[in-house]
Design a protein around this motif. Structure first.
Motif, PDB file in Angstrom:
ATOM      1  N   ILE A  34       0.852  -1.396   0.043  1.00  0.00           N
ATOM      2  CA  ILE A  34       0.002  -0.134  -0.029  1.00  0.00           C
ATOM      3  C   ILE A  34       0.747   1.254   0.515  1.00  0.00           C
ATOM      4  O   ILE A  34       1.869   0.985   0.467  1.00  0.00           O
ATOM      5  CB  ILE A  34      -1.140  -0.072   1.036  1.00  0.00           C
ATOM      6  N   PHE A  35       0.470   2.356  -0.524  1.00  0.00           N
ATOM      7  CA  PHE A  35       1.237   3.657  -0.692  1.00  0.00           C
ATOM      8  C   PHE A  35       0.072   4.582  -1.021  1.00  0.00           C
ATOM      9  O   PHE A  35      -0.666   4.804  -1.223  1.00  0.00           O
ATOM     10  CB  PHE A  35       2.354   3.416  -2.577  1.00  0.00           C
ATOM     11  N   GLY A  36       0.611   5.219  -0.218  1.00  0.00           N
ATOM     12  CA  GLY A  36       0.476   6.500   0.404  1.00  0.00           C
ATOM     13  C   GLY A  36       0.865   8.159  -0.041  1.00  0.00           C
ATOM     14  O   GLY A  36       2.081   8.375   0.254  1.00  0.00           O
ATOM     15  N   LEU A  37       0.431   9.519  -0.441  1.00  0.00           N
ATOM     16  CA  LEU A  37       0.583   9.977  -0.417  1.00  0.00           C
ATOM     17  C   LEU A  37       0.455  11.821  -0.258  1.00  0.00           C
ATOM     18  O   LEU A  37      -1.149  11.398   0.109  1.00  0.00           O
ATOM     19  CB  LEU A  37       1.539  10.444  -1.984  1.00  0.00           C
ATOM     20  N   HIS A  38       1.213  12.567   0.532  1.00  0.00           N
ATOM     21  CA  HIS A  38       0.778  13.934   0.769  1.00  0.00           C
ATOM     22  C   HIS A  38       0.985  15.273   0.635  1.00  0.00           C
ATOM     23  O   HIS A  38       2.452  14.895   0.689  1.00  0.00           O
ATOM     24  CB  HIS A  38       0.568  13.569   2.989  1.00  0.00           C
ATOM     25  N   VAL A  39       0.538  16.452   0.779  1.00  0.00           N
ATOM     26  CA  VAL A  39       1.381  17.516  -0.095  1.00  0.00           C
ATOM     27  C   VAL A  39       1.993  17.848   0.473  1.00  0.00           C
ATOM     28  O   VAL A  39       2.000  17.710   2.245  1.00  0.00           O
ATOM     29  CB  VAL A  39       0.285  18.427  -0.819  1.00  0.00           C
ATOM     30  N   GLU A  40       3.121  18.249   0.339  1.00  0.00           N
ATOM     31  CA  GLU A  40       3.989  19.290   1.343  1.00  0.00           C
ATOM     32  C   GLU A  40       4.023  20.676   0.532  1.00  0.00           C
ATOM     33  O   GLU A  40       5.088  21.014  -0.236  1.00  0.00           O
ATOM     34  CB  GLU A  40       5.101  18.169   1.234  1.00  0.00           C
ATOM     35  N   PRO A  41       3.620  21.574   1.220  1.00  0.00           N
ATOM     36  CA  PRO A  41       4.014  22.625   0.822  1.00  0.00           C
ATOM     37  C   PRO A  41       5.601  24.009   1.106  1.00  0.00           C
ATOM     38  O   PRO A  41       5.518  24.629   0.414  1.00  0.00           O
ATOM     39  CB  PRO A  41       3.282  23.438   1.636  1.00  0.00           C
ATOM     40  N   PHE A  42       6.055  23.291   1.607  1.00  0.00           N
ATOM     41  CA  PHE A  42       7.312  23.650   2.168  1.00  0.00           C
ATOM     42  C   PHE A  42       8.752  22.660   0.891  1.00  0.00           C
ATOM     43  O   PHE A  42       9.309  22.182   0.663  1.00  0.00           O
ATOM     44  CB  PHE A  42       7.520  24.071   3.352  1.00  0.00           C
ATOM     45  N   LEU A  43       8.072  21.993  -0.321  1.00  0.00           N
ATOM     46  CA  LEU A  43       9.107  20.884  -0.687  1.00  0.00           C
ATOM     47  C   LEU A  43       8.338  21.448  -2.467  1.00  0.00           C
ATOM     48  O   LEU A  43       7.305  21.615  -2.474  1.00  0.00           O
ATOM     49  CB  LEU A  43       9.077  19.682  -0.167  1.00  0.00           C
ATOM     50  N   PRO A  44       9.853  21.833  -3.157  1.00  0.00           N
ATOM     51  CA  PRO A  44       9.008  22.243  -4.520  1.00  0.00           C
ATOM     52  C   PRO A  44       8.377  21.109  -5.109  1.00  0.00           C
ATOM     53  O   PRO A  44       8.470  19.849  -5.322  1.00  0.00           O
ATOM     54  CB  PRO A  44      10.545  22.604  -5.177  1.00  0.00           C
ATOM     55  N   THR A  45       7.292  21.512  -6.166  1.00  0.00           N
ATOM     56  CA  THR A  45       6.907  20.531  -7.183  1.00  0.00           C
ATOM     57  C   THR A  45       7.752  19.684  -7.990  1.00  0.00           C
ATOM     58  O   THR A  45       8.971  20.385  -8.630  1.00  0.00           O
ATOM     59  CB  THR A  45       5.890  21.079  -7.497  1.00  0.00           C
ATOM     60  N   GLY A  46       7.314  19.104  -8.089  1.00  0.00           N
ATOM     61  CA  GLY A  46       8.609  17.965  -8.870  1.00  0.00           C
ATOM     62  C   GLY A  46       8.891  17.079  -7.557  1.00  0.00           C
ATOM     63  O   GLY A  46       9.850  16.104  -8.373  1.00  0.00           O
ATOM     64  N   CYS A  47       9.035  17.070  -6.227  1.00  0.00           N
ATOM     65  CA  CYS A  47      10.419  16.820  -5.683  1.00  0.00           C
ATOM     66  C   CYS A  47       9.142  15.928  -4.919  1.00  0.00           C
ATOM     67  O   CYS A  47       8.242  15.458  -4.291  1.00  0.00           O
ATOM     68  CB  CYS A  47      10.673  17.714  -4.320  1.00  0.00           C
ATOM     69  N   ILE A  48       9.721  14.845  -4.103  1.00  0.00           N
ATOM     70  CA  ILE A  48       9.181  14.127  -3.177  1.00  0.00           C
ATOM     71  C   ILE A  48       9.908  13.504  -1.602  1.00  0.00           C
ATOM     72  O   ILE A  48      10.830  14.358  -2.187  1.00  0.00           O
ATOM     73  CB  ILE A  48       8.676  12.419  -3.315  1.00  0.00           C
ATOM     74  N   ALA A  49       9.447  13.170  -1.150  1.00  0.00           N
ATOM     75  CA  ALA A  49      10.246  13.216   0.365  1.00  0.00           C
ATOM     76  C   ALA A  49       9.962  11.597   1.242  1.00  0.00           C
ATOM     77  O   ALA A  49       8.309  11.583   1.259  1.00  0.00           O
ATOM     78  CB  ALA A  49       9.772  14.302   1.707  1.00  0.00           C
ATOM     79  N   VAL A  50      10.341  10.985   1.230  1.00  0.00           N
ATOM     80  CA  VAL A  50      10.441  10.115   1.216  1.00  0.00           C
ATOM     81  C   VAL A  50      10.986   8.914   2.637  1.00  0.00           C
ATOM     82  O   VAL A  50      13.024   9.484   2.351  1.00  0.00           O
ATOM     83  CB  VAL A  50      10.437   8.805   0.431  1.00  0.00           C
ATOM     84  N   LYS A  51      10.948   8.438   3.250  1.00  0.00           N
ATOM     85  CA  LYS A  51      12.059   7.699   4.282  1.00  0.00           C
ATOM     86  C   LYS A  51      10.970   6.171   5.052  1.00  0.00           C
ATOM     87  O   LYS A  51      10.018   6.352   5.211  1.00  0.00           O
ATOM     88  CB  LYS A  51      12.325   9.035   5.271  1.00  0.00           C
ATOM     89  N   SER A  52      12.452   5.159   5.157  1.00  0.00           N
ATOM     90  CA  SER A  52      11.936   4.162   5.957  1.00  0.00           C
ATOM     91  C   SER A  52      11.277   4.273   6.845  1.00  0.00           C
ATOM     92  O   SER A  52      11.977   5.130   7.852  1.00  0.00           O
ATOM     93  CB  SER A  52      12.483   2.548   5.623  1.00  0.00           C
ATOM     94  N   GLY A  53      11.165   4.093   8.080  1.00  0.00           N
ATOM     95  CA  GLY A  53      10.772   4.118   9.344  1.00  0.00           C
ATOM     96  C   GLY A  53      10.100   4.579   9.863  1.00  0.00           C
ATOM     97  O   GLY A  53       8.936   5.614   9.229  1.00  0.00           O
ATOM     98  N   PRO A  54       9.363   5.364  10.764  1.00  0.00           N
ATOM     99  CA  PRO A  54       8.650   5.707  11.330  1.00  0.00           C
ATOM    100  C   PRO A  54       8.852   7.152  11.533  1.00  0.00           C
ATOM    101  O   PRO A  54      10.151   7.982  11.583  1.00  0.00           O
ATOM    102  CB  PRO A  54       8.521   6.142  12.957  1.00  0.00           C
ATOM    103  N   VAL A  55       7.713   8.152  10.421  1.00  0.00           N
ATOM    104  CA  VAL A  55       7.950   9.248  10.147  1.00  0.00           C
ATOM    105  C   VAL A  55       6.656   9.708  10.995  1.00  0.00           C
ATOM    106  O   VAL A  55       6.312  11.818  10.631  1.00  0.00           O
ATOM    107  CB  VAL A  55       7.400   9.411   8.986  1.00  0.00           C
ATOM    108  N   MET A  56       5.192   9.565  11.019  1.00  0.00           N
ATOM    109  CA  MET A  56       4.503  10.210  11.743  1.00  0.00           C
ATOM    110  C   MET A  56       3.829   9.379  12.953  1.00  0.00           C
ATOM    111  O   MET A  56       4.198   8.736  13.029  1.00  0.00           O
ATOM    112  CB  MET A  56       3.070  11.191  10.485  1.00  0.00           C
ATOM    113  N   ALA A  57       3.504  10.994  13.720  1.00  0.00           N
ATOM    114  CA  ALA A  57       3.267  10.072  15.023  1.00  0.00           C
ATOM    115  C   ALA A  57       2.175   9.843  15.914  1.00  0.00           C
ATOM    116  O   ALA A  57       0.552  10.126  14.456  1.00  0.00           O
ATOM    117  CB  ALA A  57       3.491  11.348  15.868  1.00  0.00           C
TER     118      ALA A  57
END
Lengths: 262, 262
Positions: A34-57
């Motif tokens: 399963i994959f999910g995405l969420h917009v991020e207003p402090f990252l330029p359009t055309g980029c993604i941010a991703v990391k393994s492990g705990p990322v949200m609380a």
């Protein structure tokens, strides 16, 4: 097979993911990733941010009611002022994140409301405190309710007051699967370019996508939506103003994830 | 000459006595002595309670606003939580009556309202605290505003918050004149009997009759209104239930005070 889940009730505590799971949204056929995405207003359009492990609380809400004894402001000695007791509780709750949990498995406790009394010359009967608790670590998240209630119990007893305590846990910590995260990173680099795949900075925001990841390996990532020259504010802010071209990049990455998966 | 003043606006802060004085209620001809009475539900009908010196308190009301920096409950480090600051202030205010004033010239400080925030996940911008201050001694009463504001200023500065502080004094300490008190006691003993004249126990309740006594010697006394077998509750209580025969004794004592005066 590909299944699209349009996330319901994300902003409510516990979120809609539990209902989706209960309604067999992950079955027939069984969802394997399963994959999910969420917009991020402090990252330029055309980029993604991703990391393994705990990322949200993991998140939780609590309500404490201090029940004292009301009366005339001229006679505090005949009363048990619940405001004095509540003030001691608020102050002492800071000790939990200030030293009662492992700082390498941090948590956040914010008291967000306090309400008692209506008039200058009457000591009220009750004071109500509400707040929010968050952590990126399940053991820390699990430790909060008892630590909070111990503080409430001790202080209330010191003043001869009484209390009620309500604690509602929301979703757990959102933990990205390592292999699935690598897959998203690979797809991102191929489609968007090496420099467009950023590291996801963990936050104490909560996200009910966490629930799916308890059942299915997957990855939740951020999709940049900041366009140069367009003023940006954080999510939930009235001036939040996403670059709608982010839709193209988000769709492309999701399609790439699927294409590369089969 | 006899002048009857029917007390206006007693329950409002500052009371109606100031308006009576401003409207020349104590002049033309000049009032030379003044007497007031107040029912007392814990003293039997047919009795009075009277004492010279300070018997009712100077009163004041205060409002403190703590101005912090609001934000997301997940990011307290980006905020200045006004609830944490307000809690420290409430706790520290107890130190004033707990040791910063002369216990032989006591005062009372009661925090009676605290309000901040509306929802679990938002740290609010402001917290408001209200309270009441009382004393039977003018020097103690005068010391409170600065002591309160010093505490507010210090704590707010420690947290990097801001504040507003409002302090409204009501009437001063009610001080009965010694000679006029003796006159009331003599009349009471003659009309009601020796055992019917009790000692007035001072309280931290406020009373705007105090204003008259700054201009004219006089005496404010309590009139018993408790009848055996009739359930009694304190003044202002919804079950307050005075024995109406107290009217006879009150009128008799006032008439006796006048008759014995000329």
């Amino acid at each position: 097979n590909v299944r699209a889940i349009f996330q319901p009730a994300e902003e409510k505590i516990q979120g809609g993911a539990l209902a989706v799971i209960q309604d067999k949204g992950l079955e027939n056929p069984k969802v394997e990733a399963i994959f999910g995405l969420h917009v991020e207003p402090f990252l330029p359009t055309g980029c993604i941010a991703v990391k393994s492990g705990p990322v949200m609380a993991s998140t939780a809400q609590f309500t404490i009611r201090v029940i004292g004894k009301g009366g005339h402001a001229a006679k505090p000695f005949e009363c048990t002022n619940p405001i004095s007791v509540a003030a001691q509780i608020v102050t002492s709750l800071q000790a939990i994140t200030g030293g009662m949990i492992d700082p390498l498995k941090p948590g956040v406790l914010s008291v967000t409301t306090i309400n008692a009394g209506t008039i200058f010359n009457v000591i009220p009967e009750e004071a109500a405190i509400q707040g929010s608790v968050r952590s990126l670590d399940e053991s820390t998240a699990g430790a909060f309710p008892e630590k909070i209630e111990n503080i409430v119990k001790g202080i209330v007893s010191a003043y001869g007051a009484d209390y009620t305590f309500e604690y509602n846990r929301g979703t757990g910590v959102l933990v990205n699967d390592e292999a699935m995260t690598k897959h998203v990173q690979d797809v991102g680099r191929k489609l968007l370019g090496d420099g467009a795949v950023h590291d996801y900075v963990g936050t104490f925001g909560g996200e009910d996508f966490a629930e799916y990841l308890l059942h299915v390996p997957g990855c939740f990532f951020r999709l940049g939506c900041a366009q140069e020259g367009i003023e940006q504010e954080s999510l939930h802010h009235p001036k939040f103003n996403p670059d709608e071209r982010a839709l193209i990049y988000g769709s492309a990455v999701l399609a790439g994830i699927i294409a590369g998966f089969g």
